[in-house]
Scaffold this motif. Structure first.
Motif, short mmCIF file in Angstrom:
data_model
loop_
_atom_site.label_atom_id
_atom_site.label_comp_id
_atom_site.label_asym_id
_atom_site.label_seq_id
_atom_site.Cartn_x
_atom_site.Cartn_y
_atom_site.Cartn_z
N HIS A 13 0.83 -1.22 0.00
CA HIS A 13 0.00 0.00 0.00
C HIS A 13 0.86 1.26 0.00
CE1 HIS A 13 -3.94 1.98 0.59
NE2 HIS A 13 -3.21 2.93 1.15
N ALA A 57 -2.59 3.30 -4.36
CA ALA A 57 -3.98 3.53 -3.97
C ALA A 57 -4.58 4.76 -4.66
CB ALA A 57 -4.08 3.69 -2.46
N GLU A 127 -9.01 2.38 -2.95
CA GLU A 127 -9.20 2.35 -1.50
C GLU A 127 -10.48 3.10 -1.15
OE1 GLU A 127 -6.55 3.02 2.53
OE2 GLU A 127 -6.23 4.40 0.86
N SER A 220 -4.22 -5.54 3.41
CA SER A 220 -3.02 -5.06 2.71
C SER A 220 -2.13 -4.19 3.58
CB SER A 220 -3.42 -4.28 1.45
OG SER A 220 -4.02 -3.04 1.79
N ASP A 294 1.93 1.86 3.72
CA ASP A 294 1.11 3.08 3.83
C ASP A 294 1.98 4.33 3.63
OD1 ASP A 294 -1.27 4.41 3.97
OD2 ASP A 294 -1.74 3.85 6.02
#
Length: 345
Positions: A13, A57, A127, A220, A294
């Motif tokens: 991600h 994303a 997302e 994820s 992230d």
């Protein structure tokens, strides 16, 4: 640190498209390709850190918090459609402008080929499905454009499901499960071979997907609830279900999802990340853990300035006893295996 420490990382991600879209302008693709001193990811820094690709994303941001419980407003479909198509177009432009330095991958073979030629292996990920209507027409269009993974929600409700709010300490058992539209979305994702991402779903939604889906269960970018009791993290029962379907958990680098007290401790030692990896490996096995950083979407430890510092994390895992075979699984092989099982040959 030697070059042998720089393993190829396929990451579950990143929010680089959000950062580029927010900064705007016609040069957004060039800023990613040529590099800029902002955020966590661009192509020059990815090469330095061994970030070989990942799920990119498309996310429609919520700009304000509704209440002290951490509930965000759901964007209108019109707003979501505009942002979603803009970010999908941006990723497509980056691929075209990069002259082979980034490739949008639709199959596991595409990912392997991109890694072999040192092209960033980008997978288009949605997302939050706010742009998609109940008729699911846009899902088919996005699939044709390259969409291969989808999270039905971010941490807010929409017509498909109830996104789990950010709460600590709290279980993810907040709110109802999938709606009828959400169940149809999951079934259609299975038909189209689009991976369904569980990271922002609440507990009821997780188990609805588990009952409906015939694909591996994947979170994820989530961590271990038994270590950090944040509503966004994965419970032991969910971990067991992920194992039983051959799925995985991508470790989120966000400090608030790692530290036991969910504190914004940017000085956190990387051993805390290793602790989450250890827990997953001990409970469900080495085949079911990977990275889901992230990057560009959360506050990460200061020890990891950006993707250039990924070798520091792999070195921390190596120091904790993970051998070359295990590190290859964690850094890229597990993701490619799960995506291949989901997408087909």
């Amino acid at each position: 640190m030697t070059s042998s420490d720089k393993l190829p990382v396929f990451d579950g991600h990143n929010d680089a498209l959000l950062r580029l879209w927010r900064s705007g302008g016609p040069e957004a693709s060039r800023r990613f390709i040529d590099g800029e001193d902002k955020g966590h990811i661009d192509l020059p820094r990815a090469r330095k850190g061994g970030l070989a690709g990942g799920l990119c994303a498309i996310y429609v941001p919520s700009e304000r918090v509704l209440d002290d419980q951490g509930n965000w407003p759901t964007p209108s479909r019109e707003e979501a459609l505009d942002v979603t198509t803009s970010m999908a177009a941006l990723l497509t432009r980056i691929e075209a402008d990069s002259q082979g330095a980034l490739s949008i991958c639709r199959t596991a073979a595409d990912i392997r080929a991109a890694l072999a030629r040192d092209s960033f292996a980008a997978v288009m990920h949605l997302e939050g499905a706010e742009a998609i209507g109940a008729d699911l027409d846009l899902l088919y269009l996005l699939h044709a454009a390259g969409l291969r993974t989808l999270g039905p929600v971010w941490s807010r409700p929409n017509i498909f499901a109830f996104g789990v709010p950010f709460r600590h300490p709290h279980s993810p058992d907040i709110g109802p499960g999938l709606s009828g539209h959400g169940k149809a979305l999951v079934r259609t994702c299975n038909e189209l071979k689009i991976m369904v991402d569980l990271s922002h779903l609440n507990d009821a939604g997780f188990w609805d997907v588990a009952r409906i889906s015939d694909a591996p269960l994947v979170a994820s970018h989530s961590n271990v609830h038994a270590i950090c009791a944040h509503s966004r993290n994965v419970t032991d029962a969910q971990l067991d279900a992920i194992r039983d379907t051959g799925g995985l958990v991508g470790i989120n680098f966000g400090v608030k999802f790692l530290t036991p007290d969910s504190r914004l401790d940017l000085d956190m030692d990387l051993s805390q990340m290793v602790r989450h990896v250890d827990y997953i490996v001990d409970r469900i096995g080495i085949d079911h853990v990977a990275f889901g950083s992230d990057f560009d979407g959360t506050m990460i430890p200061a020890a990891l300035r950006d993707c250039r510092d990924l070798p520091k994390l792999t070195q921390a895992l190596r120091s904790a006893g993970y051998d070359a075979a295990a590190l290859n699984k964690i850094t890229h092989e597990n993701w490619i295996r799960v995506l291949e099982r989901t997408w087909g040959g």
